[in-house]
Design an enzyme around this catalytic site. Structure first.
Site, PDB file in Angstrom:
ATOM      1  N   LYS A  25       0.837  -1.193   0.000  1.00 23.60           N
ATOM      2  CA  LYS A  25       0.000   0.000   0.000  1.00 23.60           C
ATOM      3  C   LYS A  25       0.875   1.247   0.000  1.00 23.60           C
ATOM      4  CE  LYS A  25      -3.712  -0.563   2.557  1.00 23.60           C
ATOM      5  NZ  LYS A  25      -4.272  -0.779   3.908  1.00 23.60           N
ATOM      6  N   ARG A  96      -3.123   3.084   8.613  1.00 25.18           N
ATOM      7  CA  ARG A  96      -3.419   1.938   7.746  1.00 25.18           C
ATOM      8  C   ARG A  96      -2.250   0.972   7.721  1.00 25.18           C
ATOM      9  NH1 ARG A  96      -4.568   4.696   2.071  1.00 25.18           N
ATOM     10  NH2 ARG A  96      -5.787   2.790   1.767  1.00 25.18           N
ATOM     11  N   GLY A 105      -8.144  -7.050   3.807  1.00 26.89           N
ATOM     12  CA  GLY A 105      -9.008  -7.156   4.968  1.00 26.89           C
ATOM     13  C   GLY A 105      -8.377  -7.788   6.185  1.00 26.89           C
ATOM     14  N   MET A 107      -5.683  -6.709   8.017  1.00 26.03           N
ATOM     15  CA  MET A 107      -5.213  -5.784   9.043  1.00 26.03           C
ATOM     16  C   MET A 107      -6.215  -4.636   9.112  1.00 26.03           C
ATOM     17  SD  MET A 107      -2.334  -7.322   9.554  1.00 26.03           S
ATOM     18  CE  MET A 107      -0.649  -6.889   9.493  1.00 26.03           C
ATOM     19  N   ARG A 346      -3.498  -1.188  -6.623  1.00 22.95           N
ATOM     20  CA  ARG A 346      -2.693  -2.423  -6.645  1.00 22.95           C
ATOM     21  C   ARG A 346      -3.164  -3.267  -7.811  1.00 22.95           C
ATOM     22  NH1 ARG A 346      -5.586  -4.672  -1.213  1.00 22.95           N
ATOM     23  NH2 ARG A 346      -7.661  -4.203  -1.959  1.00 22.95           N
ATOM     24  N   HIS A 462     -16.128  -7.950   1.580  1.00 21.07           N
ATOM     25  CA  HIS A 462     -15.134  -8.896   2.074  1.00 21.07           C
ATOM     26  C   HIS A 462     -15.285 -10.274   1.450  1.00 21.07           C
ATOM     27  CE1 HIS A 462     -13.625 -11.925   4.929  1.00 21.07           C
ATOM     28  NE2 HIS A 462     -12.592 -11.120   4.950  1.00 21.07           N
ATOM     29  N   SER A 772       8.565 -44.378 -15.890  1.00 18.60           N
ATOM     30  CA  SER A 772       7.552 -43.408 -15.477  1.00 18.60           C
ATOM     31  C   SER A 772       7.534 -43.423 -13.960  1.00 18.60           C
ATOM     32  CB  SER A 772       6.188 -43.803 -16.048  1.00 18.60           C
ATOM     33  OG  SER A 772       5.217 -42.907 -15.574  1.00 18.60           O
ATOM     34  N   CYS A 839       3.791 -40.031 -13.473  1.00 17.74           N
ATOM     35  CA  CYS A 839       2.364 -40.286 -13.603  1.00 17.74           C
ATOM     36  C   CYS A 839       1.643 -40.255 -12.267  1.00 17.74           C
ATOM     37  CB  CYS A 839       2.114 -41.597 -14.342  1.00 17.74           C
ATOM     38  SG  CYS A 839       2.768 -43.021 -13.468  1.00 17.74           S
ATOM     39  N   TYR A 859       8.125 -35.950 -20.181  1.00 15.76           N
ATOM     40  CA  TYR A 859       6.709 -35.594 -20.076  1.00 15.76           C
ATOM     41  C   TYR A 859       6.204 -35.729 -18.648  1.00 15.76           C
ATOM     42  CZ  TYR A 859       5.637 -40.595 -19.744  1.00 15.76           C
ATOM     43  OH  TYR A 859       5.575 -41.894 -19.329  1.00 15.76           O
TER      44      TYR A 859
END
Ligand code: ADP
Ligand code: MG
Ligand code: MG
Length: 884
Positions: A25, A96, A105, A107, A346, A462, A772, A839, A859
C-alpha cells in the site's frame, strides 16, 4: 530519515518497487504521489520497524522513530494546512496497515484519528456540518475501540458491541438507517461508545491525539500476528518474518454530503476480465462502508450521472495507472466535495477467467508480450476455468438471486458459521457457508466451504474479494436471504414465497449469474474458450515438457485430448475390472486354486479388456498410450460381504464357507506393501500374459481401421531388475501373439515407485524402454507413510510447520525428488535417450511440474482437468530459464 518515508504534495521518498520496505500500500501510494496524482499527504513507517518490534517486543521502537514521526507529521500539517490536535484547524489522519504481500481485509485501518471533544467542535465549525463531524467521531471511537482497545464480541454468534450499541441508538432515535441518524443521535452514540470502552477496558477513551496515534501504530504491528492474519499467510505461503508497514495519511472525507462519495473500482471487470471501469461507490459515506457491506453500494457507472467530473477523472486516473503498471488495477478512492482523491492502487485480484482474458487482451493492446502474459498466469487458478458449470439445458428455477461475486458452480450442504463449515468439511462434507455477511474472522470457514452465500455485501465486499482470491464460487447481496445463525436456520423471503432452510440442507450456487437453486442442479464439464485457446498456443510455443494424461476410460481420454493432452501417460487397467459385470470374473480369478482355474476366469476378462483398449486407441489416434498392467493389492477385489461371497461361491460352484476361507487366507496385514504390482505376475504370469494379448489384439484390430496406435506397456512396482527382465520377455511374447503379425511398434517400460528401484535404476534400465515415476507410491515408500492413513496426522504436520506441505499433493523435491534425480541419472547412464515421465498426482501440480522440467523429464502425466494447468506450469518452468 531512517524509519519513516513521506509521500504527497507531488513527490515521494519511495516507489512501487520498494514494497519490501514500504509494504504494498505504502509503495504504491508513493508511486501515485510521484506520478502527480491526487493522493492525500502522509508517511509510511517501514517494515523494518515491524521487524524491530518483532525482535524487541511490542512497544519497543527504535530510538529515532518518535522524532521522525513528529517531523513527518509536521510535513503533512504543512501540506494539509491543519494541525494535529489543534482546537482551530485540526488535522485528522488514517492509520493503515500494509504488508509487502497483499492481505486484503486482514489488518485493520483506523479512520478519523485525531478527534476528541475539542477537535470535533472545530471540525463541526470548519465544515459547517456538525452532523458530519459527529459521524466521524462515532466512527473513530468505534473503530479505535475495536481495533486498538479490543472491545469486540466474545463469540461469533454475538453482534459486535459497537454495532449493537448503534442499533440501540437507532431504536431510541427512531432511525432505521445509519444516514438517518441526527447530530443529537450521533452525540449520543459517542457517549455510549465511550461508556462501552470504559466498561470493557476500565480506562477512559484516550483524548490525547498523540496517545491515539501511537496506540493505533502499536495495534497495526500487533495485528501482524493475529490469528486471522496468520491463517491468511499460511494459506498463501507468505512469510511471517516480513512484517507490515504502517501508513499514516491525512483524511479526506466522503461523508461531507451528497457531493462526496467513497468507492472501490477495478480498471477491468475482475470476474470476467471485460475491459470496463467496474466497481461500486456510496455517496455521503466513508471508505469502510463500501467494503463492510453495511449499505448496498451503487455500481460505478451511476457515478457518471451523479458526479460526472469526478467519474471522468477516475476513469482517466484508472487508465493512467493501468498503463503505468501494465496490469489491471484495483483502486480505492474518495470524492470530497467533487474532488477525487486516490487512496490505494494495486494489481487487482481476479478470477481465473479474468486472469486469462486480461492477459490475452493486454497482449492484443500491445502492453505486454506473450511471454509476459504466460509468466503472469497462475496455473493453479486455471482450475476455476476448467470446472463444471450448471447445465444450461437443464437449469432449474432459481429460489433466490444475489450478485455474482465469484464465478463457478458449487453444490453443498449449508452451514451458518465458519466453525461449522470447518467441522463439516473435516468430516468430508461439501459445505456452503451461508452468512448475513462475512468478516475476516470467517476466513477459515470460507476456506473449508466449496461456496459462499451472503445476504449483504456487494461485488467488492469482504466475501467477494476473499472468495475470488480463493477461486471459490460466491454470491453476495442475496437480499431475500435471512439468516439466524444461532438457531441454525435461514429463509428466503419475498415475492410472496418463502422457503425455510436448515443446517445440512443442500443448495446449488451459480457464481456466474448469482442464482441460488434448491437441491443439487445438474452440471456440465468446462471447455477451453477463445482466450484460453490463444493463451495456450503461446504456452505450447514456450514449453519443452510434453503433457500427457492419466485416463482409464474413453470419456476421460476424450476430455483430456480436448484439453491438449499429448498422449496417455497412465491407463490403469484395474479400473476396468471394477465394473459390475467384470468384478465377478476377476474374483473368480483371484480365488481360483490353480492356473487352469485362473485361465478360465481370465478368458472371460480378455475380450472385455480388448474392447476397452480398442476404444481408447481410437480416441488417442496418433498419440502414445501407456497401459499399466494389473497393479493393485488383491484385497481390493476380494468379496467382503456375505452376499458377495455367496455370489462368487455360486459362480464357482463352491460352498460359501470354502470361499470365505480362501478370502481369509488371502487377506494381508499390509496390502499396499503386499502381493501387488508385478509381484502378481511373477507368481501368476498368466495375468499379464492375457492382458498383453488383449492389448496386442486391440492394437492390430484398430490399426486395420486406419488408426495409428502407439502402445506402451508399463510394468508396475519393480524392485529388482530380474522382475522386469522376466516380465518383459513374457509380455513381449504375448503382445506379439496378440498382434498376430501386424507391424505395430510398441515399447515396454516400468514404473519407478520404490526407493530401491531408484537406486538400481541403471540396471533396471537395461530392460526398460522408458521410466515413469509413480510418485504416489514413491512418496509413500520414501516417507514410510501410508497414503491411506496419513490423513490422521499429516494435516497437523503441515499446520505446525513440521512439513511445508502435504507431500502427496506437492512433490517433496528434497527427498522424493532426490531419489527421482538418482533414478533419472541411473537410467540415462545405461540408456542415454531413455524416455522419462511422471504419472503420480504430482504431474498436475505446478511446482512439481517445474521440478520435472528441471530434472530433464520428457513428459508429465496428470488427470484430464489438470492438463492445461500442467501445460502452463511447463511453459513457466521453461520461461524461468529464459532471461528475455
Ligand atoms: P484495507 O487494506 O482493508 O483496504 P485501507 O487502509 O485501504 O484498508 O482502508 C480502507 C478504506 O478506508 C480505504 O479504502 C478508504 O476508503 C478509507 N481510507 C483510508 N485512509 C483514508 C484517508 N486518509 N482518507 C479517507 N479515507 C481513507
Ligand atoms: Mg484498501
Ligand atoms: Mg503405484
Amino acid at each position: 530519515m531512517k524509519w519513516v518515508r513521506q509521500f504527497g504534495g507531488g513527490s515521494a521518498e519511495g516507489r512501487a518497487k520498494d514494497k519490501a520496505l514500504l509494504g504494498g500500500k505504502g509503495a504504491n501510494l508513493a508511486e501515485m504521489a510521484a506520478l502527480g496524482l491526487p493522493v492525500p499527504p502522509g508517511f509510511t513507517i517501514t517494515t523494518e520497524v515491524c521487524r524491530h518490534v518483532i525482535e524487541h517486543g511490542a512497544g519497543n521502537y527504535p530510538a529515532e522513530l518518535d522524532g521522525e514521526v513528529q517531523q513527518a507529521l509536521a510535513r503533512i500539517e504543512q501540506l494539509a494546512q491543519a494541525k494535529f490536535g489543534d482546537a482551530e484547524h485540526p488535522l485528522l489522519v488514517s492509520v493503515r496497515s500494509g504488508a509487502p504481500a497483499s492481505m486484503p481485509g486482514m489488518m485493520d485501518t483506523i479512520l478519523n484519528l485525531g478527534l476528541n471533544d475539542t477537535t470535533v467542535a472545530a471540525l463541526a465549525r470548519l465544515s459547517g456540518n456538525p452532523r458530519f463531524a459527529w459521524d466521524c467521531y462515532r466512527r473513530f471511537v468505534a473503530m479505535y475501540g475495536e481495533v486498538v482497545l479490543g472491545v469486540v464480541a466474545q463469540n461469533e454468534h454475538d453482534e459486535p458491541p459497537f454495532d449493537r450499541a448503534l442499533e440501540d441508538i437507532k431504536a431510541k432515535h427512531r432511525a432505521t438507517r445509519d444516514q438517518d441518524l441526527t447530530e443529537a443521535a450521533l452525540r449520543d452514540a459517542v457517549t455510549l461508545f465511550k461508556q462501552l470502552v470504559l466498561a470493557h477496558t476500565r480506562a477512559p477513551f484516550p483524548d490525547d491525539v498523540r496517545a491515539q496515534l501511537w496506540g493505533a501504530i502499536g495495534a497495526v504491528f500487533r495485528s501482524w500476528n493475529n490469528p486471522r492474519a496468520d491463517v491468511y499467510r499460511r494459506m498463501n505461503g507468505i512469510s511471517a518474518a516480513m512484517g507490515t508497514a504502517v501508513n499514516v495519511q491525512a483524511m479526506v472525507f466522503g461523508n461531507l454530503g451528497d457531493d462526496c462519495a467513497t468507492g472501490v473500482a477495478f480498471t477491468r471487470n475482475p470476474s470476467t476480465g471485460d475491459a470496463e471501469l467496474y466497481g461500486e461507490f456510496l455517496t455521503n459515506a466513508q471508505g469502510e462502508d463500501v467494503v463492510a457491506g453495511i449499505r448496498t453500494p451503487e455500481p460505478i457507472a451511476q457515478l457518471a450521472g451523479k458526479l460526472p467530473a469526478a467519474h471522468a477523472e477516475l476513469a482517466r486516473v484508472g487508465k493512467l495507472l493501468e498503463d503505468h503498471f501494465r496490469d489491471m488495477q484495483d483502486l480505492e478512492f474518495t470524492i470530497q466535495r467533487g474532488q477525487l482523491y486516490m487512496l490505494q492502487t494495486r494489481n487487482g485480484k481476479r478470477t481465473g477467467k479474468a486472469m486469462v482474458k486480461v492477459a490475452v487482451d493486454l497482449v492484443a493492446e500491445g502492453k505486454i508480450t506473450p511471454k509476459e502474459a504466460v509468466r503472469r498466469i497462475d496455473p493453479q487458478k486455471l482450475d476455476e476455468v476448467l470446472h463444471p458449470t450448471i447445465d444450461p439445458k437443464a437449469r432449474p428455477q432459481p429460489v433466490a438471486k444475489g450478485l455474482p461475486a465469484s464465478p463457478g458452480a458449487a453444490i453443498g450442504r449449508i452451514v451458518f458459521t465458519a466453525s461449522a463449515a470447518e467441522e463439516w468439511a473435516q468430516k468430508g462434507e461439501s459445505v456452503l457457508l451461508v452468512r448475513t455477511d462475512t468478516s475476516p474472522e470467517d476466513i477459515h470457514g470460507m476456506k473449508a466451504a466449496v461456496g459462499i452465500l451472503t445476504a449483504r455485501g456487494g461485488m467488492t465486499s469482504h466475501a467477494s474479494v476473499v472468495a475470488r482470491g480463493m477461486g471459490k464460487c460466491c454470491i453476495t447481496a442475496c437480499t431475500p436471504l435471512r439468516v439466524d445463525a444461532a438457531k441454525k436456520q435461514a429463509m428466503f423471503v419475498g415475492g410472496g414465497k418463502e422457503m425455510k432452510l436448515r443446517e445440512g440442507d443442500t443448495l446449488t450456487l451459480d457464481g456466474n449469474t448469482g442464482e441460488v437453486f434448491a437441491g443439487s442442479a445438474p452440471l456440465v464439464p468446462a471447455r477451453i474458450g477463445e482466450e484460453l485457446g490463444t493463451l495456450m498456443t503461446w504456452v505450447d510455443q514456450f514449453r519443452r515438457l510434453r503433457v500427457r494424461t492419466n485416463a482409464d476410460t474413453p470419456i476421460d481420454a476424450r476430455t483430456a485430448r480436448a484439453f491438449g493432452a499429448e498422449g496417455i501417460g497412465l491407463c490403469r487397467t484395474e479400473h476396468m475390472f471394477f465394473q459390475p459385470e467384470r468384478i465377478l470374473a476377476v474374483r473368480e480369478m483371484i480365488l481360483a486354486n490353480d492356473e487352469a482355474g485362473r485361465r478360465a476366469a481370465l478368458a472371460k476378462i480378455r475380450p472385455m479388456q480388448r474392447g476397452d483398449f480398442e476404444e481408447l486407441f481410437r480416441v488417442m489416434d496418433g498419440l502414445p498410450v501407456t497401459i499399466r498392467l494389473l497393479d493393485p493389492p488383491l484385497h481390493e477385489f476380494l468379496p467382503h460381504t456375505a452376499a458377495e461371497i455367496e455370489e462368487v461361491a455360486n459362480d464357482l460352484g463352491k460352498a460359501a464357507q470354502q470361499v470365505a476361507a480362501k478370502v481369509a487366507e488371502l487377506t494381508e496385514q499390509n496390502p499396499m506393501l503386499g502381493h501387488r504390482g508385478c509381484r502378481l505376475a511373477i507368481t501368476f504370469p498368466e495375468i499379464y500374459e492375457i492382458q498383453a494379448q488383449a492389448i496386442g489384439e486391440a492394437a492390430a484390430h484398430v490399426a486395420a481401421e486406419g488408426i495409428q496406435v502407439h502402445p506402451e506397456i508399463m510394468i508396475p512396482l519393480v524392485m529388482v531388475p530380474e522382475e522386469l527382465r522376466r516380465l518383459r520377455e513374457l509380455v513381449a511374447r504375448a503382445l506379439r501373439e496378440g498382434l498376430g503379425g501386424a507391424a505395430i511398434p510398441f515399447t515396454i517400460g516400468t514404473m519407478i515407485e520404490l526407493p530401491r528401484a531408484c537406486v538400481v535404476a541403471d540396471r533396471i534400465a537395461e530392460h526398460a524402454d522408458f521410466f515413469s515415476f509413480g510418485t504416489n507410491d514413491l512418496t509413500q515408500t520414501t516417507f514410510g507413510l501410508s497414503r491411506d492413513d496419513a490423513g490422521r496426522f499429516l494435516p497437523t504436520y503441515v499446520e505446525r510447520g513440521v512439513l511445508p506441505s502435504d507431500p502427496f499433493a506437492v512433490l517433496d523435491q528434497d527427498g522424493v525428488g532426490g531419489l527421482i534425480a538418482l533414478g533419472v541419472r541411473g537410467g540415462r547412464h545405461t540408456k542415454p535417450g531413455l524416455k522419462v515421465g511422471i504419472c503420480g498426482e504430482h504431474g498436475g501440480e505446478p511446482s512439481s511440474v517445474e521440478f520435472c522440467h528441471r530434472a530433464g523429464f520428457d513428459y508429465v502425466s496428470c488427470s484430464p482437468f489438470r492438463v492445461p494447468i500442467a501445460r502452463v506450469a511447463a511453459a513457466k518452468a521453461a520461461l524461468a530459464e529464459d532471461p528475455a
